[in-house]
Design a protein around this motif. Sequence first.
Motif, PDB file in Angstrom:
ATOM      1  N   GLY A   1      10.246   5.500   3.035  1.00 51.77           N
ATOM      2  CA  GLY A   1       9.391   5.727   3.567  1.00 51.77           C
ATOM      3  C   GLY A   1       9.688   5.591   4.904  1.00 51.77           C
ATOM      4  N   GLU A   2       8.823   6.061   5.379  1.00 53.28           N
ATOM      5  CA  GLU A   2       7.813   6.537   6.894  1.00 53.28           C
ATOM      6  C   GLU A   2       6.593   6.906   7.288  1.00 53.28           C
ATOM      7  N   ILE A   3       5.729   5.734   8.153  1.00 52.85           N
ATOM      8  CA  ILE A   3       4.636   5.539   8.331  1.00 52.85           C
ATOM      9  C   ILE A   3       4.212   5.433   9.576  1.00 52.85           C
ATOM     10  N   LEU A   4       3.495   6.149  10.328  1.00 52.88           N
ATOM     11  CA  LEU A   4       3.564   6.501  11.177  1.00 52.88           C
ATOM     12  C   LEU A   4       1.754   5.197  11.638  1.00 52.88           C
ATOM     13  N   PHE A   5       2.202   4.246  12.856  1.00 56.50           N
ATOM     14  CA  PHE A   5       1.069   3.762  13.011  1.00 56.50           C
ATOM     15  C   PHE A   5       0.253   3.698  14.286  1.00 56.50           C
TER      16      PHE A   5
ATOM     17  N   SER B   1       1.316  -1.138  -0.087  1.00 59.56           N
ATOM     18  CA  SER B   1      -0.099   0.031   0.132  1.00 59.56           C
ATOM     19  C   SER B   1       0.843   1.134  -0.083  1.00 59.56           C
ATOM     20  N   ILE B   2       0.619   1.775  -0.763  1.00 67.03           N
ATOM     21  CA  ILE B   2       1.200   2.880  -1.072  1.00 67.03           C
ATOM     22  C   ILE B   2       0.307   4.671   0.132  1.00 67.03           C
ATOM     23  N   VAL B   3       1.235   4.926   0.885  1.00 66.52           N
ATOM     24  CA  VAL B   3       0.547   5.773   1.690  1.00 66.52           C
ATOM     25  C   VAL B   3       1.346   7.351   1.666  1.00 66.52           C
ATOM     26  N   ASN B   4       0.264   8.697   0.904  1.00 63.08           N
ATOM     27  CA  ASN B   4       0.949   9.721  -0.046  1.00 63.08           C
ATOM     28  C   ASN B   4       1.350  10.316   1.446  1.00 63.08           C
ATOM     29  N   PHE B   5       2.080  11.621   1.607  1.00 63.52           N
ATOM     30  CA  PHE B   5       2.065  12.172   2.773  1.00 63.52           C
ATOM     31  C   PHE B   5       0.995  13.629   3.227  1.00 63.52           C
ATOM     32  N   ASN B   6       1.072  12.734   4.825  1.00 68.36           N
ATOM     33  CA  ASN B   6       0.794  14.054   5.802  1.00 68.36           C
ATOM     34  C   ASN B   6      -1.503  12.847   5.209  1.00 68.36           C
ATOM     35  N   CYS B   7      -1.137  11.531   4.350  1.00 70.21           N
ATOM     36  CA  CYS B   7      -2.889  11.424   4.388  1.00 70.21           C
ATOM     37  C   CYS B   7      -2.635  10.230   5.416  1.00 70.21           C
ATOM     38  N   VAL B   8      -3.834   9.862   5.832  1.00 71.22           N
ATOM     39  CA  VAL B   8      -3.938   9.600   7.029  1.00 71.22           C
ATOM     40  C   VAL B   8      -5.834   8.219   6.297  1.00 71.22           C
TER      41      VAL B   8
ATOM     42  N   ARG C   1       8.185  12.114   3.282  1.00 66.37           N
ATOM     43  CA  ARG C   1       7.936  13.375   2.565  1.00 66.37           C
ATOM     44  C   ARG C   1       7.341  13.065   1.197  1.00 66.37           C
ATOM     45  N   ASN C   2       7.987  12.085   0.685  1.00 61.87           N
ATOM     46  CA  ASN C   2       7.787  11.466  -0.506  1.00 61.87           C
ATOM     47  C   ASN C   2       6.910  10.573  -0.346  1.00 61.87           C
TER      48      ASN C   2
END
Length: 145
Positions: free
Chosen positions: A68-72, A43-50, A115-116
Amino acid sequence: MNRLIEGVKLSKNKIINSVDGSVLHGIKRTDNSFKGFGEAYFSIVNFNCVKGWKKHIKMNLNLVVPHGEILFVLYDDRENSSTFNIYNEFKLSIKNYVRLTIPPQIWVAFKGIGRNKNLLLNIADIEHNQYEIERCSIDKIRYEW
């Protein structure tokens, strides 16, 4: 962060660096958090999208973030759980390359903070089934994104 929600596991994943490209481990059949294989998806999670909130009824999730980096954010609303009403937060990335294992019945939402493009891999123990997922709006479970 409070203690880990009951059933949630963090497992350090191995990275084998090479001049021509690295190998990033995901999960092995011999890992104690491995419950079987149903499917794997990205799954791709765009910057600042929840994305979220959702709760699987039967599925165990094994999440890694190879790019990238994802907050769960996880929330335990199981009344019979020793961690009832507890939240957990995890930032996964190549710098914090761990596998986050989430058992069934735990709410999860996540936000792209790189950011990306932010890439998530889920290695699930059962195949996707729309009838074993509960969803709710992002504002129904209290969390300050």
